[in-house]
Enzyme design. Sequence first.
Site, PDB file in Angstrom:
ATOM      1  N   LYS A   1     105.190  67.771  -9.329  1.00 13.83           N
ATOM      2  CA  LYS A   1     104.770  67.948  -7.928  1.00 13.83           C
ATOM      3  C   LYS A   1     103.443  67.240  -7.674  1.00 13.83           C
ATOM      4  O   LYS A   1     103.313  66.470  -6.721  1.00 13.83           O
ATOM      5  CB  LYS A   1     104.611  69.446  -7.631  1.00 13.83           C
ATOM      6  CG  LYS A   1     103.719  69.761  -6.440  1.00 13.83           C
ATOM      7  CD  LYS A   1     103.552  71.267  -6.300  1.00 13.83           C
ATOM      8  CE  LYS A   1     102.385  71.785  -5.532  1.00 13.83           C
ATOM      9  NZ  LYS A   1     101.053  71.488  -5.916  1.00 13.83           N
ATOM     10  N   ASN A   2     102.453  67.495  -8.557  1.00 17.13           N
ATOM     11  CA  ASN A   2     101.119  66.979  -8.246  1.00 17.13           C
ATOM     12  C   ASN A   2     100.982  65.467  -8.446  1.00 17.13           C
ATOM     13  O   ASN A   2     100.002  64.869  -8.012  1.00 17.13           O
ATOM     14  CB  ASN A   2     100.050  67.767  -9.012  1.00 17.13           C
ATOM     15  CG  ASN A   2      99.890  69.171  -8.430  1.00 17.13           C
ATOM     16  OD1 ASN A   2     100.356  69.442  -7.319  1.00 17.13           O
ATOM     17  ND2 ASN A   2      99.240  70.057  -9.167  1.00 17.13           N
TER      18      ASN A   2
ATOM     19  N   CYS B   1      97.275  76.301  -0.907  1.00 24.17           N
ATOM     20  CA  CYS B   1      96.971  77.672  -1.331  1.00 24.17           C
ATOM     21  C   CYS B   1      95.496  77.990  -1.120  1.00 24.17           C
ATOM     22  O   CYS B   1      94.639  77.142  -1.375  1.00 24.17           O
ATOM     23  CB  CYS B   1      97.278  77.832  -2.818  1.00 24.17           C
ATOM     24  SG  CYS B   1      99.005  77.607  -3.231  1.00 24.17           S
TER      25      CYS B   1
ATOM     26  N   ARG C   1      87.616  75.391  -1.108  1.00 19.89           N
ATOM     27  CA  ARG C   1      88.105  74.122  -1.681  1.00 19.89           C
ATOM     28  C   ARG C   1      87.512  72.960  -0.875  1.00 19.89           C
ATOM     29  O   ARG C   1      88.194  72.326  -0.064  1.00 19.89           O
ATOM     30  CB  ARG C   1      89.643  74.075  -1.660  1.00 19.89           C
ATOM     31  CG  ARG C   1      90.266  75.125  -2.554  1.00 19.89           C
ATOM     32  CD  ARG C   1      91.778  75.100  -2.534  1.00 19.89           C
ATOM     33  NE  ARG C   1      92.349  74.049  -3.361  1.00 19.89           N
ATOM     34  CZ  ARG C   1      93.658  73.866  -3.537  1.00 19.89           C
ATOM     35  NH1 ARG C   1      94.518  74.664  -2.928  1.00 19.89           N
ATOM     36  NH2 ARG C   1      94.114  72.898  -4.291  1.00 19.89           N
TER      37      ARG C   1
ATOM     38  N   ASP D   1      96.387  75.937 -13.164  1.00 17.33           N
ATOM     39  CA  ASP D   1      97.690  76.239 -12.545  1.00 17.33           C
ATOM     40  C   ASP D   1      98.564  77.112 -13.440  1.00 17.33           C
ATOM     41  O   ASP D   1      99.569  77.650 -12.980  1.00 17.33           O
ATOM     42  CB  ASP D   1      98.446  74.938 -12.224  1.00 17.33           C
ATOM     43  CG  ASP D   1      97.678  74.081 -11.243  1.00 17.33           C
ATOM     44  OD1 ASP D   1      96.833  74.633 -10.517  1.00 17.33           O
ATOM     45  OD2 ASP D   1      97.914  72.866 -11.207  1.00 17.33           O
TER      46      ASP D   1
ATOM     47  N   ARG E   1     107.188  75.697  -2.426  1.00 19.63           N
ATOM     48  CA  ARG E   1     106.324  74.507  -2.341  1.00 19.63           C
ATOM     49  C   ARG E   1     106.250  73.782  -3.679  1.00 19.63           C
ATOM     50  O   ARG E   1     105.919  72.583  -3.706  1.00 19.63           O
ATOM     51  CB  ARG E   1     104.909  74.908  -1.896  1.00 19.63           C
ATOM     52  CG  ARG E   1     104.835  75.301  -0.425  1.00 19.63           C
ATOM     53  CD  ARG E   1     103.387  75.386   0.046  1.00 19.63           C
ATOM     54  NE  ARG E   1     102.609  74.402  -0.649  1.00 19.63           N
ATOM     55  CZ  ARG E   1     101.477  74.658  -1.300  1.00 19.63           C
ATOM     56  NH1 ARG E   1     100.976  75.851  -1.320  1.00 19.63           N
ATOM     57  NH2 ARG E   1     100.841  73.692  -1.928  1.00 19.63           N
TER      58      ARG E   1
HETATM   59  N1  EPU Z   1      85.821  70.384  -5.567  1.00 19.82           N
HETATM   60  C1  EPU Z   1      84.649  70.240  -4.888  1.00 19.82           C
HETATM   61  N2  EPU Z   1      84.522  69.198  -4.028  1.00 19.82           N
HETATM   62  C2  EPU Z   1      85.513  68.280  -3.837  1.00 19.82           C
HETATM   63  C3  EPU Z   1      86.714  68.423  -4.548  1.00 19.82           C
HETATM   64  C4  EPU Z   1      86.843  69.492  -5.418  1.00 19.82           C
HETATM   65  O1  EPU Z   1      83.739  71.070  -5.009  1.00 19.82           O
HETATM   66  O2  EPU Z   1      85.312  67.354  -3.046  1.00 19.82           O
HETATM   67  C5  EPU Z   1      86.011  71.524  -6.466  1.00 19.82           C
HETATM   68  C6  EPU Z   1      87.085  72.482  -5.931  1.00 19.82           C
HETATM   69  O3  EPU Z   1      86.555  73.382  -4.993  1.00 19.82           O
HETATM   70  C7  EPU Z   1      87.578  73.162  -7.163  1.00 19.82           C
HETATM   71  C8  EPU Z   1      87.473  72.059  -8.213  1.00 19.82           C
HETATM   72  O4  EPU Z   1      86.554  71.106  -7.694  1.00 19.82           O
HETATM   73  O5  EPU Z   1      86.734  74.218  -7.517  1.00 19.82           O
HETATM   74  C9  EPU Z   1      88.783  71.431  -8.577  1.00 19.82           C
HETATM   75  O6  EPU Z   1      89.287  70.700  -7.518  1.00 19.82           O
HETATM   76  P1  EPU Z   1      90.213  69.425  -7.718  1.00 19.82           P
HETATM   77  O7  EPU Z   1      89.802  68.454  -6.673  1.00 19.82           O
HETATM   78  O8  EPU Z   1      90.240  68.996  -9.120  1.00 19.82           O
HETATM   79  O9  EPU Z   1      91.626  70.035  -7.345  1.00 19.82           O
HETATM   80  P2  EPU Z   1      92.583  69.611  -6.179  1.00 19.82           P
HETATM   81  O10 EPU Z   1      92.734  68.141  -6.159  1.00 19.82           O
HETATM   82  O11 EPU Z   1      92.221  70.337  -4.940  1.00 19.82           O
HETATM   83  C10 EPU Z   1      94.676  69.598  -7.752  1.00 19.82           C
HETATM   84  C11 EPU Z   1      96.026  70.220  -7.704  1.00 19.82           C
HETATM   85  C12 EPU Z   1      95.896  71.700  -7.942  1.00 19.82           C
HETATM   86  C13 EPU Z   1      95.233  71.929  -9.280  1.00 19.82           C
HETATM   87  C14 EPU Z   1      93.884  71.198  -9.349  1.00 19.82           C
HETATM   88  C15 EPU Z   1      93.205  71.290 -10.692  1.00 19.82           C
HETATM   89  C16 EPU Z   1      97.228  68.841  -6.135  1.00 19.82           C
HETATM   90  C17 EPU Z   1      97.816  68.677  -4.799  1.00 19.82           C
HETATM   91  N3  EPU Z   1      96.604  69.974  -6.388  1.00 19.82           N
HETATM   92  O12 EPU Z   1      93.937  70.237  -6.720  1.00 19.82           O
HETATM   93  O13 EPU Z   1      97.219  72.208  -7.962  1.00 19.82           O
HETATM   94  O14 EPU Z   1      95.010  73.303  -9.454  1.00 19.82           O
HETATM   95  O15 EPU Z   1      94.075  69.806  -9.039  1.00 19.82           O
HETATM   96  O16 EPU Z   1      94.017  70.750 -11.656  1.00 19.82           O
HETATM   97  O17 EPU Z   1      97.340  67.953  -6.985  1.00 19.82           O
HETATM   98  C18 EPU Z   1      98.874  73.841  -7.784  1.00 19.82           C
HETATM   99  O18 EPU Z   1      99.683  72.956  -8.121  1.00 19.82           O
HETATM  100  O19 EPU Z   1      99.169  75.068  -7.722  1.00 19.82           O
HETATM  101  C19 EPU Z   1      97.506  73.445  -7.461  1.00 19.82           C
HETATM  102  C20 EPU Z   1      96.669  74.227  -6.791  1.00 19.82           C
END
Ligand code: EPU
Length: 419
Positions: free
Chosen positions: A22-23, A116, A121, A304, A396
């Site tokens: 998915k990701n 979610c 975030r 995750d 999802r």
């Molecule tokens: N963060 C910041 N600022 C930013 C971006 C991130 O402070 O500009 C912080 C976030 O608040 C969080 C941490 O950094 O505390 C991790 O965020 P990251 O950007 O790595 O995660 P994401 O891109 O929002 C993706 C996956 C998530 C998965 C995370 C960590 C997708 C669409 N989502 O999220 O997947 O948990 O990486 O591996 O790829 C899921 O599949 O259930 C899911 C939530």
Amino acid sequence: MEVIKIEGGRPLKGTVRIDSAKNSTVALIPAAILADSSVILEGVPQIVDVEHLGMMIEQLNGKYEIDNDELTIDPTHLINTPLVEGAVNKLRASYYFMGALLGKFKEAVIGMPGGCYLGPRPIDLHLKGFEALGATITQEAGSIHLKAEKLTGAKIYLDFASVGATINIMLAAVKAEGMTVIENAAKEPEIIDLANLLNGMGANIKGAGTGEIRIQGVTELHGTRHAIIPDRIEAGTYITLAAVAGDEVKIDNIIPHHLEALIAKLREMGVDIEVHTDHVIVRGRKEMKAVDFKTSTYPGLATDLQQPLVTLLTQATGVGMVTDTIYSDRFKNCFELNKMGANIKVQGNSAIVQGPSKLSGARVKATDLRAGASLVIAGLIADGVTEIGNTYHIDRGYSNIEDKLNNIGAKVWREDVTE
Ligand code: EPU
């Protein structure tokens, strides 16, 4: 309201075939619009997030055709339409259209992403990256407007190795002038998958999968064909459920290397896992001992998988302390698990799980995607029938979940019930 019902207590046996990630998929679809001709993605999972991204491609006047699990995206006649409502608010990954549209048109207007709720975030790192490449950013009426006269390669240090920021900056930088270097980049396998797709389209990206990614901008990108990597989180979810509910379950079509942290943790608990090249065999339903764990960025234990693992800990002997260092509020499943008989205390970004607990069927809610997975696992081992509401969260990220479970001996079905 639709619910998933599970009659627990049936030992599972057989094979589960894991779908594509998915990701990865949710990044690859927006990436495809950077090409000037059709991009074909093989092995697209049937999940609702993918449907929503398809709607966004069509809002942009792109062609989006899915045939079984093969997706063709034809961006030839793309129009830079603002994506401010509708599908954009339904998932987190809609924000990848920021980077992709900025890269392609030097301008993007995007509404706030959904996804979610796992605590705050922010997307400050994405926006700082776009600014470093030359974009100006304004926020109006709940949407973000990005615009650049031209994009110029830059050195960007990420304060945190964010998956989303790394991907978004890559998408914008592939067509920038000159070299972009992302330092402290995320190393998740999905980043490598994206780099492979973009390189197949004609980009010049080196170092994906390490903490330093170098992107030499190019002027044109073309169509290509790309097979998406397997979903390590779907795989990890089924491995975890097999550990607690399976007699012998083969989890097939995976890259075990992507799951090393999970496999090590499960072995520490006493779970019997046999690792092969593209599958693992889990012999579960044995005595397990409680362990402590912390989530971290790849190759650490994935956040995750934290919620599914908490369900496992409810069946292990002793006290396990779980700390989520990525998301501060990813513990809502614990309150639902307690309704089923678990003994979990949540303190800040930690959960303290006392096991083993006998779980009983109850009416619970999937408060987010992986909380849903955690409750499905609980339902499989609970006495009686568990009813899980808010099924849209589960849909999802998990394709054909009831078929996959029923095929290995579970009893899972959907019903419409009055609230
Ligand atoms: N963060 C910041 N600022 C930013 C971006 C991130 O402070 O500009 C912080 C976030 O608040 C969080 C941490 O950094 O505390 C991790 O965020 P990251 O950007 O790595 O995660 P994401 O891109 O929002 C993706 C996956 C998530 C998965 C995370 C960590 C997708 C669409 N989502 O999220 O997947 O948990 O990486 O591996 O790829 C899921 O599949 O259930 C899911 C939530």
